[in-house]
Motif scaffolding. Structure first.
Motif, short mmCIF file in Angstrom:
data_model
loop_
_atom_site.label_atom_id
_atom_site.label_comp_id
_atom_site.label_asym_id
_atom_site.label_seq_id
_atom_site.Cartn_x
_atom_site.Cartn_y
_atom_site.Cartn_z
N ARG A 177 20.83 11.21 29.09
CA ARG A 177 21.35 10.24 28.12
C ARG A 177 22.80 9.96 28.45
O ARG A 177 23.58 10.88 28.67
CB ARG A 177 21.24 10.78 26.69
N PHE A 233 13.13 3.05 20.93
CA PHE A 233 12.19 4.08 20.49
C PHE A 233 10.89 3.43 20.00
O PHE A 233 9.81 3.97 20.20
CB PHE A 233 12.82 4.93 19.38
N LYS A 289 8.33 7.99 15.70
CA LYS A 289 9.39 8.05 16.70
C LYS A 289 9.85 9.48 16.95
O LYS A 289 10.49 9.75 17.97
CB LYS A 289 10.57 7.19 16.26
N SER A 290 9.56 10.37 16.01
CA SER A 290 9.98 11.77 16.21
C SER A 290 9.29 12.37 17.42
O SER A 290 9.87 13.21 18.13
CB SER A 290 9.68 12.59 14.96
N ARG A 331 20.79 2.91 23.40
CA ARG A 331 19.59 2.78 24.21
C ARG A 331 19.88 3.01 25.69
O ARG A 331 19.43 2.29 26.56
CB ARG A 331 18.94 1.41 24.03
N GLU A 391 14.77 15.72 29.27
CA GLU A 391 16.16 16.05 29.56
C GLU A 391 16.29 17.50 30.01
O GLU A 391 16.99 17.80 30.98
CB GLU A 391 17.02 15.82 28.30
N ILE A 441 11.59 13.00 24.91
CA ILE A 441 12.83 12.73 25.64
C ILE A 441 13.64 14.01 25.79
O ILE A 441 14.20 14.29 26.87
CB ILE A 441 13.65 11.64 24.91
N THR A 442 13.71 14.80 24.73
CA THR A 442 14.45 16.06 24.81
C THR A 442 13.85 16.98 25.86
O THR A 442 14.58 17.61 26.64
CB THR A 442 14.44 16.76 23.43
N LYS A 461 7.26 4.22 21.42
CA LYS A 461 6.22 4.69 20.51
C LYS A 461 4.94 3.86 20.70
O LYS A 461 3.83 4.41 20.77
CB LYS A 461 6.70 4.60 19.07
N ILE A 510 8.56 10.73 20.14
CA ILE A 510 9.31 10.22 21.29
C ILE A 510 10.59 11.04 21.49
O ILE A 510 10.95 11.38 22.62
CB ILE A 510 9.65 8.73 21.08
N HIS A 511 11.26 11.35 20.39
CA HIS A 511 12.49 12.15 20.48
C HIS A 511 12.20 13.49 21.13
O HIS A 511 12.96 13.95 22.00
CB HIS A 511 13.10 12.34 19.10
N ARG A 512 11.11 14.13 20.74
CA ARG A 512 10.77 15.43 21.32
C ARG A 512 10.44 15.31 22.81
O ARG A 512 10.83 16.16 23.62
CB ARG A 512 9.59 16.05 20.57
#
Length: 246
Positions: free
Chosen positions: A56, A26, A38-39, A62, A49, A45-46, A30, A41-43
C-alpha cells in the motif's frame, strides 16, 4: 502459498492496474470476487501484504502496488498434488488443500518491471473548475498540479481539469472529479472533449458531427444537446482518464 481467493484478488488488481493505471475500489474488488462484504477484501489484502505480493502506498487513495505475482498467474488455479496437513490452516481461516496454490517467491524481472510501471507517476498542471466565461489557458494556476499514474497518459501533452456540475454523470464523470485531458485540436466523432465555444466558454461534452454542424452532447437527460456551426467550436483536448477521491 496463496489461497484461491488471494490469487484471484491479486490477479484482478494487477489486471486493473495494467488497464487503468490505478487500483480498483473495494467495491469493485468485492464484486469481482463475488464476496458479500468489503471486510473480506480487507483481510485478503492484508494477507497479500504480509506475504510480500502487495504494497500500500501511503497517503494516496486507492493506491495498491503489485510487488510480485504467482508463477502460474494467468492460469486457472489448480490444487497441488499433495494437500498440506489439516493442522496448518490458512491465516484467514480458509482450509489448506484443494484451494491453495503455490507462489513463486523469486520475483520475476517482468513482474517487477510491470509493478514499477504501474507505480510510476507524473505531475500534470491542474486547471480550475471548468466554467463558462474563461478559455482553458486562463483557468490555469501556475502553482497547481496533480500527481497522475503514468499509465494513464498517451503520447503528447496532457493537463488535468477539475469538473464542475453533473452534466456528464451518465458517462461516469461526477462533480469534483479530476479528468485527464490530452491536448489536441481535433477529436474523433463520439469522443468526450474539452470544447471552447465562441472563444469564451469552456465545456466538457461528447462531440458529435451532424452534417456541417457540431453537437456537444451531455451525458445527463436533464440537459439538452447544443448544436453549433463548425467555426464556433474549438477542440482543446480529449478525455483519456479520470481520478476520483473517496
Amino acid at each position: 502459498m496463496l489461497t484461491r481467493k488471494q490469487h484471484e484478488l491479486l490477479v484482478f488488481i494487477d489486471q486493473h492496474l495494467r488497464q487503468t493505471g490505478f487500483s480498483p475500489s473495494f467495491e469493485e474488488m468485492k464484486e469481482a470476487l463475488n464476496l458479500r462484504s468489503k471486510s473480506g477484501i480487507h483481510r485478503l489484502i492484508t494477507a497479500l501484504e504480509e506475504r510480500g505480493f502487495l504494497r500500500r502506498r501511503a497517503h494516496r487513495a486507492r493506491a495498491l502496488e503489485v510487488v510480485r505475482l504467482p508463477e502460474n498467474v494467468g492460469k486457472t488455479p489448480t490444487a497441488p498434488a499433495t494437500a498440506a496437513p489439516a493442522s496448518l490452516g490458512s491465516p484467514l481461516g480458509s482450509p489448506v488443500g484443494s484451494n491453495v496454490i503455490r507462489a513463486n517467491f523469486n520475483s520475476a524481472p517482468a513482474a517487477n518491471a510491470a509493478a514499477a510501471a504501474a507505480a510510476a507517476v507524473v505531475q500534470l498542471p491542474l486547471y480550475g473548475r471548468i466554467a463558462a466565461g474563461l478559455p482553458i489557458e486562463a483557468m490555469r494556476d501556475a502553482g497547481a498540479s496533480v500527481e497522475v499514474p503514468a499509465a494513464l497518459l498517451t503520447g503528447g501533452d496532457h493537463y488535468a481539469l477539475e469538473v464542475s456540475g453533473d452534466s456528464m454523470i451518465e458517462a461516469g464523470i461526477l462533480d469534483s472529479d479530476t479528468v485527464i485531458i490530452r491536448r489536441s485540436d481535433t477529436a474523433e466523432n463520439g469522443a468526450i472533449v474539452v470544447a471552447l465555444i465562441d472563444d469564451n466558454e469552456v465545456t466538457l461534452k461528447r462531440l458529435r458531427r451532424k452534417g456541417n454542424s457540431l453537437a456537444l452532447e451531455p451525458a445527463n437527460v436533464r440537459y439538452e444537446t447544443r448544436i453549433f456551426g463548425p467555426d464556433r467550436v474549438k477542440v482543446q483536448g480529449t478525455l483519456v482518464g479520470l481520478l476520483r477521491r473517496y
